[in-house]
Design an enzyme around this catalytic site. Sequence first.
Site, PDB file in Angstrom:
ATOM      1  N   TYR A  39      -9.563  -3.128 -10.920  1.00 41.07           N
ATOM      2  CA  TYR A  39      -9.638  -1.770 -10.531  1.00 41.07           C
ATOM      3  C   TYR A  39      -8.332  -0.971 -11.082  1.00 41.07           C
ATOM      4  O   TYR A  39      -7.867  -0.196 -11.452  1.00 41.07           O
ATOM      5  CB  TYR A  39      -9.944  -1.531  -8.870  1.00 41.07           C
ATOM      6  CG  TYR A  39      -9.002  -1.678  -8.219  1.00 41.07           C
ATOM      7  CD1 TYR A  39      -8.178  -0.865  -7.405  1.00 41.07           C
ATOM      8  CD2 TYR A  39      -8.811  -3.062  -7.756  1.00 41.07           C
ATOM      9  CE1 TYR A  39      -7.184  -1.394  -6.541  1.00 41.07           C
ATOM     10  CE2 TYR A  39      -7.842  -3.441  -6.593  1.00 41.07           C
ATOM     11  CZ  TYR A  39      -6.973  -2.512  -6.179  1.00 41.07           C
ATOM     12  OH  TYR A  39      -6.207  -3.033  -5.067  1.00 41.07           O
TER      13      TYR A  39
ATOM     14  N   GLU B  88     -26.092  15.459  -2.407  1.00 41.54           N
ATOM     15  CA  GLU B  88     -27.651  15.727  -2.079  1.00 41.54           C
ATOM     16  C   GLU B  88     -28.321  14.812  -2.845  1.00 41.54           C
ATOM     17  O   GLU B  88     -29.465  14.677  -2.306  1.00 41.54           O
ATOM     18  CB  GLU B  88     -27.982  17.243  -2.102  1.00 41.54           C
ATOM     19  CG  GLU B  88     -27.868  17.657  -3.866  1.00 41.54           C
ATOM     20  CD  GLU B  88     -28.540  19.182  -3.811  1.00 41.54           C
ATOM     21  OE1 GLU B  88     -29.367  19.692  -3.271  1.00 41.54           O
ATOM     22  OE2 GLU B  88     -27.542  19.988  -4.493  1.00 41.54           O
TER      23      GLU B  88
ATOM     24  N   HIS C 232     -27.110  21.748  -0.126  1.00 47.31           N
ATOM     25  CA  HIS C 232     -27.282  22.539  -1.611  1.00 47.31           C
ATOM     26  C   HIS C 232     -26.155  23.373  -1.561  1.00 47.31           C
ATOM     27  O   HIS C 232     -26.126  24.475  -0.726  1.00 47.31           O
ATOM     28  CB  HIS C 232     -28.544  22.981  -1.784  1.00 47.31           C
ATOM     29  CG  HIS C 232     -28.829  23.357  -3.049  1.00 47.31           C
ATOM     30  ND1 HIS C 232     -28.705  22.333  -4.131  1.00 47.31           N
ATOM     31  CD2 HIS C 232     -29.140  24.550  -3.803  1.00 47.31           C
ATOM     32  CE1 HIS C 232     -29.047  23.158  -5.450  1.00 47.31           C
ATOM     33  NE2 HIS C 232     -29.165  24.211  -5.072  1.00 47.31           N
TER      34      HIS C 232
ATOM     35  N   GLU D  82      -7.674   2.021 -13.158  1.00 44.53           N
ATOM     36  CA  GLU D  82      -7.008   3.077 -12.780  1.00 44.53           C
ATOM     37  C   GLU D  82      -5.722   3.765 -13.340  1.00 44.53           C
ATOM     38  O   GLU D  82      -5.605   4.882 -13.877  1.00 44.53           O
ATOM     39  CB  GLU D  82      -6.539   3.042 -11.289  1.00 44.53           C
ATOM     40  CG  GLU D  82      -7.818   3.022 -10.201  1.00 44.53           C
ATOM     41  CD  GLU D  82      -7.645   2.423  -8.981  1.00 44.53           C
ATOM     42  OE1 GLU D  82      -8.257   2.664  -8.073  1.00 44.53           O
ATOM     43  OE2 GLU D  82      -6.432   1.965  -8.504  1.00 44.53           O
TER      44      GLU D  82
ATOM     45  N   CYS E  34       0.683  -1.314   0.083  1.00 46.10           N
ATOM     46  CA  CYS E  34      -0.074   0.162  -0.118  1.00 46.10           C
ATOM     47  C   CYS E  34       0.979   1.224  -0.047  1.00 46.10           C
ATOM     48  O   CYS E  34       0.612   2.223  -0.670  1.00 46.10           O
ATOM     49  CB  CYS E  34      -0.967   0.009   1.266  1.00 46.10           C
ATOM     50  SG  CYS E  34      -1.993   1.485   1.360  1.00 46.10           S
TER      51      CYS E  34
ATOM     52  N   CYS F  80      -1.779   1.775  -3.034  1.00 46.91           N
ATOM     53  CA  CYS F  80      -2.659   2.717  -2.766  1.00 46.91           C
ATOM     54  C   CYS F  80      -2.014   4.246  -2.863  1.00 46.91           C
ATOM     55  O   CYS F  80      -2.542   5.037  -3.258  1.00 46.91           O
ATOM     56  CB  CYS F  80      -3.197   2.607  -1.445  1.00 46.91           C
ATOM     57  SG  CYS F  80      -3.437   1.103  -0.778  1.00 46.91           S
TER      58      CYS F  80
ATOM     59  N   LYS G  92      -0.083   5.247  -5.900  1.00 41.80           N
ATOM     60  CA  LYS G  92      -1.075   5.391  -7.307  1.00 41.80           C
ATOM     61  C   LYS G  92      -2.172   6.420  -6.850  1.00 41.80           C
ATOM     62  O   LYS G  92      -2.412   6.970  -8.096  1.00 41.80           O
ATOM     63  CB  LYS G  92      -1.780   3.851  -7.122  1.00 41.80           C
ATOM     64  CG  LYS G  92      -3.120   3.698  -7.885  1.00 41.80           C
ATOM     65  CD  LYS G  92      -4.493   4.045  -7.483  1.00 41.80           C
ATOM     66  CE  LYS G  92      -4.912   3.780  -6.342  1.00 41.80           C
ATOM     67  NZ  LYS G  92      -5.830   2.784  -5.988  1.00 41.80           N
TER      68      LYS G  92
HETATM   69  P1  FAD Z   1       1.405  -6.122   1.966  1.00 44.50           P
HETATM   70  O1  FAD Z   1       0.967  -4.659   2.215  1.00 44.50           O
HETATM   71  O2  FAD Z   1       1.582  -6.637   0.575  1.00 44.50           O
HETATM   72  O3  FAD Z   1       2.776  -6.301   2.649  1.00 44.50           O
HETATM   73  C1  FAD Z   1       3.491  -7.555   2.564  1.00 44.50           C
HETATM   74  C2  FAD Z   1       4.846  -7.531   2.913  1.00 44.50           C
HETATM   75  O4  FAD Z   1       5.453  -8.630   3.128  1.00 44.50           O
HETATM   76  C3  FAD Z   1       5.492  -6.673   1.638  1.00 44.50           C
HETATM   77  O5  FAD Z   1       6.182  -5.654   2.283  1.00 44.50           O
HETATM   78  C4  FAD Z   1       6.653  -7.828   1.667  1.00 44.50           C
HETATM   79  O6  FAD Z   1       7.909  -7.295   0.783  1.00 44.50           O
HETATM   80  C5  FAD Z   1       6.762  -8.602   2.551  1.00 44.50           C
HETATM   81  N1  FAD Z   1       7.051 -10.059   2.449  1.00 44.50           N
HETATM   82  C6  FAD Z   1       6.371 -11.021   1.505  1.00 44.50           C
HETATM   83  N2  FAD Z   1       7.173 -12.116   1.852  1.00 44.50           N
HETATM   84  C7  FAD Z   1       8.176 -12.025   2.703  1.00 44.50           C
HETATM   85  C8  FAD Z   1       9.060 -12.873   3.427  1.00 44.50           C
HETATM   86  N3  FAD Z   1       9.175 -14.233   2.948  1.00 44.50           N
HETATM   87  N4  FAD Z   1       9.829 -12.385   4.281  1.00 44.50           N
HETATM   88  C9  FAD Z   1       9.856 -11.257   4.599  1.00 44.50           C
HETATM   89  N5  FAD Z   1       8.929 -10.081   4.199  1.00 44.50           N
HETATM   90  C10 FAD Z   1       8.197 -10.634   3.111  1.00 44.50           C
HETATM   91  N6  FAD Z   1      -6.002  -1.260  -1.445  1.00 44.50           N
HETATM   92  C11 FAD Z   1      -6.827  -0.097  -0.952  1.00 44.50           C
HETATM   93  O7  FAD Z   1      -7.535  -0.459   0.324  1.00 44.50           O
HETATM   94  N7  FAD Z   1      -7.041   0.842  -1.598  1.00 44.50           N
HETATM   95  C12 FAD Z   1      -6.641   1.139  -2.686  1.00 44.50           C
HETATM   96  O8  FAD Z   1      -6.535   2.162  -3.351  1.00 44.50           O
HETATM   97  C13 FAD Z   1      -5.495   0.199  -2.984  1.00 44.50           C
HETATM   98  N8  FAD Z   1      -4.993   0.609  -4.441  1.00 44.50           N
HETATM   99  C14 FAD Z   1      -3.867  -0.436  -4.742  1.00 44.50           C
HETATM  100  C15 FAD Z   1      -2.874  -0.064  -5.940  1.00 44.50           C
HETATM  101  C16 FAD Z   1      -2.224  -1.199  -6.252  1.00 44.50           C
HETATM  102  C17 FAD Z   1      -1.204  -0.938  -7.599  1.00 44.50           C
HETATM  103  C18 FAD Z   1      -1.745  -2.193  -5.639  1.00 44.50           C
HETATM  104  C19 FAD Z   1      -0.821  -3.263  -6.072  1.00 44.50           C
HETATM  105  C20 FAD Z   1      -2.459  -2.547  -4.437  1.00 44.50           C
HETATM  106  C21 FAD Z   1      -3.565  -1.672  -4.064  1.00 44.50           C
HETATM  107  N9  FAD Z   1      -4.312  -1.968  -2.811  1.00 44.50           N
HETATM  108  C22 FAD Z   1      -5.308  -1.047  -2.441  1.00 44.50           C
HETATM  109  C23 FAD Z   1      -4.254  -3.213  -2.026  1.00 44.50           C
HETATM  110  C24 FAD Z   1      -3.447  -3.001  -0.955  1.00 44.50           C
HETATM  111  O9  FAD Z   1      -1.975  -2.612  -1.246  1.00 44.50           O
HETATM  112  C25 FAD Z   1      -3.077  -4.227  -0.200  1.00 44.50           C
HETATM  113  O10 FAD Z   1      -4.715  -4.874   0.171  1.00 44.50           O
HETATM  114  C26 FAD Z   1      -2.615  -4.104   1.059  1.00 44.50           C
HETATM  115  O11 FAD Z   1      -1.303  -3.770   1.027  1.00 44.50           O
HETATM  116  C27 FAD Z   1      -2.380  -5.572   1.820  1.00 44.50           C
HETATM  117  O12 FAD Z   1      -1.684  -5.564   2.968  1.00 44.50           O
HETATM  118  P2  FAD Z   1      -0.986  -6.931   3.637  1.00 44.50           P
HETATM  119  O13 FAD Z   1      -0.243  -6.381   4.641  1.00 44.50           O
HETATM  120  O14 FAD Z   1      -1.663  -8.040   3.423  1.00 44.50           O
HETATM  121  O15 FAD Z   1       0.303  -7.265   2.483  1.00 44.50           O
END
Ligand code: FAD
Length: 446
Positions: free
Chosen positions: A177, A440, A435, A181, A42, A47, A50
Amino acid sequence: MAFDYDLFVIGAGSGGVRAARVSAAYGAKVAIAEEYRVGGTCVIRGCVPKKLLVYGAHFAEDLADARRFGWDVPDCDFSWPTLRDNVLAEVDRLNAAYTTTLDSHKVEVILERAEVAGPSSVRLASGKTVTAGKILIATGARPQLPDFPGVEHGITSNEAFHLPALPKRVLIAGGGYIANEFAGIFHEFGCEVTVLNRTDVILRGYDEQIRDRLLQISMAKGIQFRFNAAFKAIEKQADGSLKVQLTNGAEMDVDCVMYAIGRVPNTEGLGLEAVGVELSNGAVKVDADNRSSVETIFAVGDVTNRVQLTPVAIREGQAFADTFFGGKPTQVDYGCIPSAVFSHPPIGAVGLTESQAKQKYGAVRVYTSDFRPMKNVLAGRNERALYKMVCEAASNRVVGLHMIGPESAEIAQVAAVAVKAGLTKDAFDQTVALHPTMAEELVLMK
Ligand code: FAD
């Protein structure tokens, strides 16, 4: 048995950081491993960057419209390197802020890949093995790649934020999405954009009329769509451009191909199957308390493939910490999660679509408002907004709200409170309009 840590979190993204920070605040000894950058998808490549690009892109329309509002706007140039670098600097700032928060909560941050070595042990990339009473998998998801000759010539959203220059012609694969986007972002920056989709449906899960409206507006703006087609091959040409062959026999010459065809849970090579953690289509299977099939191993966020959104991952991380370290058993309520598409114009939605509501309740009442926002009228911008309210017929309870138009995502967040609270159409009608606003329309629907 004494463990090195009470909790070891793998992945410092939205869900992992929240779980680690809150568990530590409750007094747990916590470590978190991150293989790329603290903040996760994110903050680093989702997010946040983006949305900043969406803001940057929208100036193209605002600057054009400003002339109708009396502003003498000279021909403006757009500098991609300036926006890109400013966005990346903001990402760096947030990355540092997340790290500081973890430090100040005494969470040990380990900047290495981690894998599960046993029900209570984790192996770090450096070779060290540590033990923990509980292990939380919060490794998120990554872009899915198609499989065909030349696939390596394309990029994903990960690379889009770092492009050295804007492509003149870009082909975006996908109908979700992220595809829509980025189609809007590149189009507003002046690129020629084509969206390629295997089916003829974009934004599956959103209300049909709203999806159609986005498609109409996007096509009117000049974004091209190619439906029911997929990649056959991509060849890189001597001048750096890409020759794309499609399964329907068509060929296209473009400068960039971006895949946005879905996101795959990051479970590969994590050692989960070896310790008995059950997966379903690559996602960690968890119960309502985020517990996997192994007593000591839990998972939150995108890696569980429930609802792949940041606020959901955060809630799951918070619920995990409250339940297991705060003495406050909490389960996430997945009802009425609002969502948005930051297209131009944006979509905001909450609750059931018309067809979902019909399936669930049989009889529904639908109210719509199809209008040209005041600002668009003066700007001479021929784009109509569409608001749709779906009510269960028996009770007149609002079970879905779907909007496309300026600021729809902002409006949806507030309206979601009313839908979540189970308010009826009468409650909306009893509220006096504010308004002149676009919102609204929600209290004036007949
Ligand atoms: P992540 O945030 O993906 O975190 C996982 C972390 O684990 C990463 O940093 C990764 O490097 C690390 N990792 C993975 N494997 C290992 C390992 N073995 N050892 C150590 N570290 C590891 N969501 C919204 O709500 N609104 C939006 O507008 C939105 N826009 C988005 C736009 C894009 C382009 C993308 C790709 C996603 C978007 N999302 C959006 C989705 C949102 O980013 C994810 O739902 C959210 O980040 C999920 O959080 P998470 O903690 O599950 O995983």
